[in-house]
Design an enzyme around this catalytic site. Sequence first.
Site, PDB file in Angstrom:
ATOM      1  N   CYS A 100       2.260  -0.234  -8.742  1.00 20.18           N
ATOM      2  CA  CYS A 100       3.381   0.339  -8.004  1.00 20.18           C
ATOM      3  C   CYS A 100       4.621   0.386  -8.882  1.00 20.18           C
ATOM      4  O   CYS A 100       5.546   1.165  -8.626  1.00 20.18           O
ATOM      5  CB  CYS A 100       3.652  -0.456  -6.725  1.00 20.18           C
ATOM      6  SG  CYS A 100       3.863  -2.214  -6.996  1.00 20.18           S
ATOM      7  N   GLU A 143       5.741  -3.336   1.028  1.00 25.90           N
ATOM      8  CA  GLU A 143       5.772  -3.071  -0.413  1.00 25.90           C
ATOM      9  C   GLU A 143       4.995  -1.778  -0.632  1.00 25.90           C
ATOM     10  O   GLU A 143       3.777  -1.780  -0.769  1.00 25.90           O
ATOM     11  CB  GLU A 143       5.149  -4.229  -1.184  1.00 25.90           C
ATOM     12  CG  GLU A 143       5.861  -5.567  -1.016  1.00 25.90           C
ATOM     13  CD  GLU A 143       7.213  -5.611  -1.696  1.00 25.90           C
ATOM     14  OE1 GLU A 143       7.561  -4.650  -2.423  1.00 25.90           O
ATOM     15  OE2 GLU A 143       7.937  -6.606  -1.499  1.00 25.90           O
ATOM     16  N   GLY A 178       0.821  -1.203   0.000  1.00 26.81           N
ATOM     17  CA  GLY A 178       0.000   0.000   0.000  1.00 26.81           C
ATOM     18  C   GLY A 178       0.851   1.247   0.000  1.00 26.81           C
ATOM     19  O   GLY A 178       2.004   1.244  -0.440  1.00 26.81           O
ATOM     20  N   SER A 179       0.306   2.318   0.541  1.00 27.77           N
ATOM     21  CA  SER A 179       0.978   3.615   0.498  1.00 27.77           C
ATOM     22  C   SER A 179       2.105   3.694   1.522  1.00 27.77           C
ATOM     23  O   SER A 179       2.110   2.972   2.533  1.00 27.77           O
ATOM     24  CB  SER A 179      -0.034   4.736   0.782  1.00 27.77           C
ATOM     25  OG  SER A 179      -0.470   4.688   2.134  1.00 27.77           O
ATOM     26  N   GLY A 229       2.254   2.484   5.365  1.00 29.82           N
ATOM     27  CA  GLY A 229       3.393   1.606   5.640  1.00 29.82           C
ATOM     28  C   GLY A 229       4.145   2.008   6.892  1.00 29.82           C
ATOM     29  O   GLY A 229       4.623   1.151   7.652  1.00 29.82           O
TER      30      GLY A 229
END
Length: 507
Positions: free
Chosen positions: A294, A260, A238-239, A243
Amino acid sequence: MNKDFLAQLGLKAKNPGTSTGLESFDSGTYIDSYSPVDGTLIGSVSVTSPEEYHQTISTAEAAFKVWRSMPAPHRGEIVRQFAEELRKYKDPLGRLVSYEMGKSLQEGWGEVQEMIDICDFAVGLSRQLYGLTMPSERPNHRMYEQWHPLGIVGVISAFNFPVAVWSWNAAIAWVCGDVCVWKPSSKVPLCAVACQNIMASVLKKNNVPEGVSCILIGNPVGDLLNNDKRIPLISFTGSTRIGRIVASATSQRFGRSILELGGNNAIIVSQHSDLNMVLMGSVFGAVGTAGQRCTSTRRLIIHESIYDKTLGILKNAYAQLKIGNPLDEKNHVGPLIDKKAVEDYLHAIERAKKEGAKMIVDGGVLSGPGYETGCYVRPCIIEARNEFHIVQEETFAPILYVMKYSTIEEAIDMQNNVPQGLSSSIFTNNMREMEQFLSYAGSDCGIANVNIGTSGAEVGGAFGGEKETGGGRESGSDAWKVYMRRQTNTINYGSKLPLAQGIKFDF
C-alpha cells in the site's frame, strides 16, 4: 525446493481453519493455497462455518473477561514470550511468507522482524497505558481519565502483508486487555495458521484462555465480523471499495473501525536532491514486493532540470533487476499474487497508453523456465500526466509513472491531487523545500518522508493515511488508544456537593 519450513510451523496438507487458540474446527470445506512462486499446492485450510464462527466469538467473549483482569504488565509478558517464539521461528515463517505470498525472502524475514519489533514495543507499552489528571473547577474535587480494555478486536488483513499487519493490531490490542479474532486474506491462509500455532503454544504454556487469539477463514466471515455487535472494533486493511462497506456496516451498529485502504504514493525529486539516494528509494519503493505494498511508490514527480538524467539512471537500474523465485536471495522481484493481479497490471498499461502515456521501460509477462505460473511480470516505467484516470487509481503492480514539475508548489499540488493520502516523500537537500513539504501547506498524507522512500515504516510511529486511505492509525505512537475505551472520573473528597458552572440548586 526444500519445504521443511512447513513442518517446522506445524502445517499439514489439510489444516483446521477455525481456531480458538487451543481448539480447532474443521468444516470439511477447504480453501486451497497455491504458491505464486511455482504453482504448487502448499496446503488447504478449512473454511469457517457460521456455527463455528459463533462458537469462536463466544469463546473469545469468555476469554476477554479473564484476560482484561490480568495486570497489563502480565499481559505484556505473554506478548514478550510470543516475540521470543517468533525469533525462534523467524526463518521458517519468513520462508512461508515468501513462498505463499511471493515477496522476496529478505522481505519475508523482514516482515517477521516487524512482528518481533511491534511485540517489543507493546511490552514497553504495557507499563505506559497512561491517563491524565485534570484540574477541577470545583473545590475538593479531583478529575482524571483512565483507559479500560475495549473487548473483542476483529482484524481483517490483506494478502500483501500476511503476518505483520495482524501483529500491529494484535500485539497492541493484547496489552490493552483486548482479545483478537483474525480473518486473514484467503490468498494466504497458511501464514495465519502458522502464526496461530505459535501463539497457541504460548497461551497453553501460560494457562491463558484459548480465546485470546482466534482465526477465522473465508470471505463470508468478514460480513459476520463487520455486523457483529459483540465486536466493538474492526481493523480492516484492503481496498477502498471494501473499506466503504466495512465503515458503513460498523457505523450502523455504532462500532469503531480502523481503515487502512489504498495508497497512490509519490516521491518528489528536487533539483537539489542526491540522485544516488533517489535511485535506491524510488526503485525499491516501486518494485519491492512487486509493487504490491500500500506504500509502494506509484508516481515519481521530477524537476524538469534533472528529468532526463533521472530517467537515464532509472532505466539503467531497471535493466539490472533480477526477476524470479523470491526464495533465491539473488532475485530482486518475485511474482504477483495471482493471475487476476497480472490482468490488472496489463489492463493498467493499456489504459495508460490509450490516455497518451509513453513507455520508458516496457512491461510484460515473463514466460519460460522458472516463470510457468504466469505471475511474473516486468517492472515498467511510464511517462504520464498526473490527471490521467489510470494515474489517479491504485494498481497493485510494479508500474511507476513519471512526470515533470517546475516549482515546488506545483510538485506538492501534483503529489496531493489524487484521492488517496497514505505515504509521500521528497528528496532534497534544500531546507526550505523540506520544511514546506512537511508544513500545513505541504503533503496531505498521513506519512511524509524526507530523503527516504514511501515504502516501509517503523513500528514506533502511527501508520495510516488520510482521504480515501481511510484515516485509520495502527502500530506506534498513541495508536493504542483506539483499542481501549476512555473514561473520565471525578472524585469529590469534600463534605459539600458544589455543582459545575456555579449552578445553584437549593431546596
